[in-house]
Scaffold this active site. Structure first.
Site, PDB file in Angstrom:
ATOM      1  N   GLY B 106       0.809  -1.214   0.000  1.00 33.67           N
ATOM      2  CA  GLY B 106       0.000   0.000   0.000  1.00 33.67           C
ATOM      3  C   GLY B 106       0.839   1.259   0.000  1.00 33.67           C
ATOM      4  N   ASP B 107       2.099   1.130   0.291  1.00 29.80           N
ATOM      5  CA  ASP B 107       2.946   2.318   0.370  1.00 29.80           C
ATOM      6  C   ASP B 107       4.087   2.156  -0.616  1.00 29.80           C
ATOM      7  OD1 ASP B 107       4.015   4.689   1.281  1.00 29.80           O
ATOM      8  OD2 ASP B 107       5.020   3.770   3.001  1.00 29.80           O
ATOM      9  N   GLY B 218       4.280  -5.009   9.198  1.00 28.69           N
ATOM     10  CA  GLY B 218       5.318  -4.228   9.877  1.00 28.69           C
ATOM     11  C   GLY B 218       4.828  -3.342  10.990  1.00 28.69           C
ATOM     12  N   SER B 219       5.519  -2.215  11.145  1.00 27.49           N
ATOM     13  CA  SER B 219       5.258  -1.352  12.295  1.00 27.49           C
ATOM     14  C   SER B 219       5.505   0.097  11.939  1.00 27.49           C
ATOM     15  CB  SER B 219       6.181  -1.748  13.451  1.00 27.49           C
ATOM     16  OG  SER B 219       7.524  -1.552  13.073  1.00 27.49           O
ATOM     17  N   SER B 255      16.672   4.998  24.838  1.00 30.46           N
ATOM     18  CA  SER B 255      18.091   4.732  24.572  1.00 30.46           C
ATOM     19  C   SER B 255      18.296   3.309  24.065  1.00 30.46           C
ATOM     20  CB  SER B 255      18.931   4.989  25.821  1.00 30.46           C
ATOM     21  OG  SER B 255      18.606   4.043  26.831  1.00 30.46           O
ATOM     22  N   TYR B 257      18.409   0.712  20.548  1.00 30.36           N
ATOM     23  CA  TYR B 257      19.387   0.816  19.461  1.00 30.36           C
ATOM     24  C   TYR B 257      19.066   1.966  18.499  1.00 30.36           C
ATOM     25  CZ  TYR B 257      16.143  -1.824  16.509  1.00 30.36           C
ATOM     26  OH  TYR B 257      15.057  -2.216  15.787  1.00 30.36           O
ATOM     27  N   ILE B 258      17.785   2.308  18.337  1.00 29.12           N
ATOM     28  CA  ILE B 258      17.474   3.427  17.437  1.00 29.12           C
ATOM     29  C   ILE B 258      18.032   4.732  18.014  1.00 29.12           C
ATOM     30  CG2 ILE B 258      15.639   4.763  16.322  1.00 29.12           C
ATOM     31  CD1 ILE B 258      13.877   2.312  16.383  1.00 29.12           C
ATOM     32  N   GLY B 350      10.488   3.065  20.600  1.00 23.53           N
ATOM     33  CA  GLY B 350      10.072   1.759  20.119  1.00 23.53           C
ATOM     34  C   GLY B 350       9.095   1.876  18.964  1.00 23.53           C
ATOM     35  N   HIS B 532      44.849 -14.788   9.892  1.00 21.40           N
ATOM     36  CA  HIS B 532      45.580 -13.834  10.736  1.00 21.40           C
ATOM     37  C   HIS B 532      46.210 -12.762   9.859  1.00 21.40           C
ATOM     38  CE1 HIS B 532      47.965 -12.263  13.992  1.00 21.40           C
ATOM     39  NE2 HIS B 532      49.020 -12.291  13.186  1.00 21.40           N
TER      40      HIS B 532
END
Lengths: 466, 561
Positions: B106-107, B218-219, B255, B257-258, B350, B532
């Site tokens: 839709g987007d 999603g969100s 605070s 991760y975003i 969030g 290494h």
């Protein structure tokens, strides 16, 4: 510190720094001693351990326990950052963490006490009072603890809780716009951090940010201003009442000066000197002295007038990437006051007439002596004058106060044999001035041109009186 | 049709990739039984050449089959609502499995991650990382470099982020188009069993049927009550990623991760930051030890201060010459604590599921705080707790683990199931990363979580740590800050969690997450060789430092599919 160690000498640490405390003898002796006298209660010091062979100093990363917490032997009590790694340091004894001497974020030399551990809860207050005595010596004392001199009987060193350090003014803080009602101060995160680092009391800083907010440069300015006259430091240093051969911890102000001096090393400075004939100025001074005009005011006025023509010398560079042409010409003049230095500021020195300027100067000096200068009266300087001429000093150089562009060291005016313009030998009063400037923004030709202008003004001073 | 497609797909794989897997298999078998299983998985999905070949052949097959109506009378085998990273991952895997697939958007294709999340933020973080390096004179000097001055042009930085998003968006669109996924435009609504309508909001004109439906909507950023968003001075990550301004002082509410990533960006670009965190500690989602160290590396030395244990109860955008006002109240007592005056506020508290208008009521499904309840197979649960047949939900909308790659993994797991192979995704093997400088990454349990589980189930855990200070490559880069930490069972050698803070931590975590996913034990992985000098040796050391006391099992069994 010596006093404290004395109190419970049986609990002194063994030579090994890692094994923090003495052996069984102490344990056996303790209960008896405690019964005998409260003063000899079992309060142990927790020391900064040596976490590696090369470690001389450790930084406290975090205290895992807070004051008053009960600790058992083996509990990790503190995290220490050494030159190599971070380590949990365990306590070797049961007890209560009575007092933290070195808070998280600060460093302490290996072997110095970082906290006091009380064996029982009742002993916590006692340990705290010891900590209070200790902190003045411990907080500022240089590494080697065995050299500490703060003897019990000696007069108490300057009050331990760091006052708004470099701010030599203990008068009530003026209500700055950002400190509405005096209850709080709006300061940006970095300004707060800097204030803590530079020991500046935010309530004494006038904010220049949006809405009167205190921003980093305000704090820097507040921290930088009192030590401006650093060039005059030797004068203040020679105090006859100093106990010779001893190590004296810095006062908060000295600490701040020291910090700022070291900080000044980050600025690439250079110096340009000039010899100025002062016959005309001296004559003028004689003429208007009776009207309350001082030499300082005359010099400040002359300097300000020269700065009008050379704005770059009145600029300041703070971040090494840009610089500011300051909008006003505020001449800070170093004054030695009892136990330190302060730089009262003649604001808008170019705009005020010489009489007003002189009156203003007198006021400022009186206020400075009474320690009643308001922050904007000592931290708003854009150019600094340091005059040691009255001591007969003929030339010296000054250290540039961080946050400003230039400082001028003024020597005494002395009769000098010179070759005159008409080819003869003559006598003239001459003084040497020496400007130290931040070469990131001010170049040699800038200073040369400025000094030339200044010398013209001084040698023909009619404009000084309008 | 369904089964035909399946067999076609299998046949294609065997035909397309016959030489390599078969050649490898006997050799691998000699090592341990696990390899066979691992290879089985790889055969279907991980070998890129084989998979690509398979896709092509399947496509050819599907193209011929497409003329006929959908499978078993359905228009599609699979319809996915939402073309974010989760839907995209599911669609690609479905095509690989020979399913006739449509995706409804839709987007814009790409969803949050590509357009308003991970992708543009990585562009900004790439800039902030370089700015940090250039500004760190000490760091430069110690490398012998001289940089006269560093600066940035805000608009160009913003353009970089925007360009990256459009590029990835078109990549995503093209990958689906080229595989023959039908991209349908509009908002999708589930109108009945195996029936979806889509079209403009309020006008779901088109109806399609599908054997299976995946909801992957999603969100959106979650904005707590009392906070007024104006998009200019008070905004969410949606606006912040456009980088329309770089405020002198910005408060970041949250605070996680975003918030942490944005603090990295803003401070590098010259802002000062104030964190507002409701919990008592910053970075509450991270392993406490990592959070503590992160605070020392990412917060304390920067122009950042913070308030913890407080809610932002009211935030008023700047207007009429007044700054942004943030009312802070105590998180427990709700008493007013103080008012912040800042230039801008970023709300990073969030994300909330975007599940409105999906027609869930038609299926007797009730959301929980907006999240769609699912079982461990991502099958949607109805109000009575029964699984709704043929209806799945993946990604942020189900709230199990709100990460783009988790959504994609869940989508792949669903496609596996509907293609006839039962699959349960082990969420503990899904890594997560925070792209600050240096980065933070993690997989599995945090130490407190592991301790709790150990207490409940009665086993011991051990923790080992290594430092980036001891890693040659990190020191060569002059980036010795950081640690890696592993929590494991000393009796079995099972890896329970790995946490890394340090240079390129986000790339380093996969050795650990793969080990967890495949059930590789410490005693086995400690024997493998790392080049290494590389940063990967930080993990190598970690594995080698671990002591397994139990009798090592001769054959380790996979603990997770």
């Amino acid at each position: 510190m010596a006093g404290l160690l004395h109190l419970h000498s049986t609990l002194l640490p063994s030579a090994s720094l890692l094994r923090q405390r003495g052996g069984g003898g102490a344990q056996a002796a303790a209960p008896r001693r405690r019964r005998a006298c409260r003063v000899e209660a079992k309060i142990r010091e927790i020391f900064m351990p040596a976490l590696s062979s090369t470690m001389t100093e450790g930084k406290i990363v975090a205290w895992n326990a807070s004051e008053g917490d009960r600790l058992s032997k083996g509990d990790p009590v503190v995290v220490v950052e050494s030159d190599k790694a971070d380590m949990d340091v365990e306590t070797f004894h049961d007890g209560f963490l009575a007092a933290v001497l070195v808070p998280a974020g600060e460093s302490a030399p290996v072997g110095s006490a970082i906290a006091l551990l009380a064996e029982s809860e009742e002993e916590i207050p006692l340990a705290r009072s010891q900590a209070a005595n200790l902190s003045s010596a411990a907080a500022a004392s240089p590494p080697a603890p065995q050299e500490t001199v703060a003897e019990e009987s000696s007069p108490a060193p300057p009050p331990p809780p760091a006052p708004p350090a470099p701010v030599a003014v203990s008068a009530p803080a003026p209500p700055s716009p950002a400190a509405q009602g005096g209850a709080r101060v709006v300061a940006s995160p970095y300004a707060k951090k800097l204030a803590k680092e530079l020991s500046v009391d935010l309530f004494s800083v006038t904010g220049s940010g949006p809405g009167g907010r205190v921003v980093a440069k305000d704090v820097e300015a507040a921290a930088a201003s009192p030590q401006k006259a650093s060039a005059a430091a030797p004068v203040a240093a020679a105090r006859p009442d100093v106990p010779l051969g001893s190590t004296v911890p810095f006062t908060a102000m000295q600490g701040a000066v020291s910090k700022n001096m070291v900080e000044s090393l980050a600025v690439p400075t250079f110096r340009v000197g000039y010899t100025i004939t002062t016959d005309a100025l001296d004559q003028l001074y004689k003429k208007i002295k009776s009207k309350g005009v001082t030499m300082t005011a005359l010099l400040a006025k002359a300097t300000a007038m020269a700065l009008v023509q050379h704005p770059v010398v009145n600029s300041s560079c703070r971040d090494g990437q840009s610089f500011t042409y300051n909008s006003s010409i505020n001449i800070a003049v170093a004054v030695a006051i009892d136990g330190g230095l302060i730089t009262p500021v003649l604001q808008d020195a170019d705009k005020l007439d010489i009489y007003t300027l002189s009156r203003k100067w007198k006021e400022l000096v009186e206020k400075a002596r009474a320690k009643q200068l308001q922050p904007q009266e000592y931290n708003s300087g854009t150019f600094t004058l340091s005059n040691l001429g009255m001591f007969g000093v003929d030339r010296f150089d000054a250290i540039l106060p961080p946050g400003t562009g230039a400082i001028m060291a003024v020597g005494s005016s002395q009769p000098t044999v010179v070759g005159t313009e008409d080819g003869r030998i003559g006598m003239k009063n001459q003084m040497q001035v020496n400007v130290t400037a931040d070469h990131r923004v001010i170049y040699g030709s800038d200073l040369a041109a400025f000094l030339q202008t200044l010398s013209k003004i001084i040698e023909d001073p009619k404009d000084l009186t309008f | 049709m369904f089964s035909t497609a399946m067999s076609l797909s299998t046949a294609a794989v065997v035909a397309g990739g016959a030489v390599r897997p078969d050649a490898i298999r006997p050799a691998d078998l000699r090592f341990c039984g696990l390899r066979r299983e691992a290879l089985g998985i790889r055969l279907l999905s991980a070998s890129p050449q084989a998979a690509a070949a398979a896709k092509r052949k399947v496509l050819a097959a599907a193209a011929t089959g497409n003329g006929a109506a959908g499978s078993g009378g359905f228009d599609y085998d699979l319809v996915i609502i939402g073309a974010g990273v989760g839907g995209h991952g599911a669609a690609l895997h479905a095509v690989e499995k020979g399913l006739k697939t449509a995706i409804i958007e839709g987007d814009v294709v790409g969803g949050t991650c590509v357009n308003r999340g991970c992708v543009p933020s990585k562009a900004l973080l790439a800039v902030s990382g370089r700015m940090r390096e250039l500004q760190d004179e000490h760091h430069m000097k110690s490398l012998g470099l001289q940089v006269s001055s560093s600066g940035y042009d805000r608009q160009s930085v913003a353009d970089h982020a925007n360009n990256l998003a459009s590029k990835i968006r078109s990549n995503l669109t093209n990958s689906m188009k080229s595989l023959g996924v039908d991209i349908l435009t509009g908002f999708g609504t589930v109108v009945g069993k195996q029936k979806v309508r889509y079209g403009k909001v309020g006008f779901p004109d088109n109806e399609i049927t599908a054997r299976n439906i995946i909801i992957a909507t999603g969100s959106v950023p979650f904005v707590p009550k009392g906070i007024e968003i104006d998009g200019k001075t008070v905004f969410t990550s949606d606006h912040a990623l456009k980088l329309e301004s770089v405020p002198d002082w910005i408060a970041i509410v949250g605070s996680g991760y975003i918030g942490l990533e944005f603090s990295d960006v803003y401070t590098a670009l010259g802002s000062e930051v104030t964190f507002v965190e409701a919990l008592d500690q910053l970075m509450p989602g991270f392993d406490p030890e990592i959070a503590k160290l992160a605070q020392r590396i990412l917060i304390n030395p920067r122009k950042i201060d913070y308030h913890t244990g407080v809610f932002a109860s009211k935030i008023t955008p700047a207007k009429n010459g007044k700054p942004v006002l943030i009312e802070l109240i105590d998180a427990k007592t709700k008493e007013h604590k103080e008012t912040l005056e800042v230039d801008a506020a970023l709300i990073a508290t969030g994300r909330a599921p975007f599940t409105k208008g999906l027609g869930l009521e038609n299926m007797n499904v009730v959301t929980q705080r907006g999240f769609i309840p699912v079982d461990e197979r991502m099958q949607v649960m109805d109000a009575d707790g029964n699984a709704v047949p043929n209806l799945y939900c993946i990604g942020d909308a189900n709230g199990k683990l709100m990460l783009a790659h988790a959504a994609s993994a869940q989508g792949i797991s669903v496609v596996e199931q509907i293609s006839g192979k039962d699959n349960i995704l082990n969420h503990l093997s899904i890594p997560a990363a925070c792209f600050t400088h240096p980065e933070i990454s993690m997989v599995g349990l945090t130490e407190p979580q592991a301790r709790e589980q150990a207490d409940q189930e009665g086993f011991e855990i051990s923790v080992v740590k290594t430092s980036f200070k001891a890693n040659t490559k990190a020191l060569a880069e002059n980036e010795g800050d950081g640690i890696a930490k592993m929590i494991y069972r000393p009796d079995t050698g099972e890896i329970l969690g790995v946490h890394i803070l340090g240079l390129h931590a986000a790339d380093l975590i996969h050795e650990a997450s793969n080990a967890i996913a495949l059930g590789t034990r410490v005693q086995d992985i400690k024997l493998v060789v790392h080049a290494h000098p590389t940063l990967s040796e930080v993990l190598d050391e970690l594995f080698k430092a671990a002591k397994v006391t139990g009798i090592p099992q001769a054959v380790s069994e996979p603990v997770a599919a």
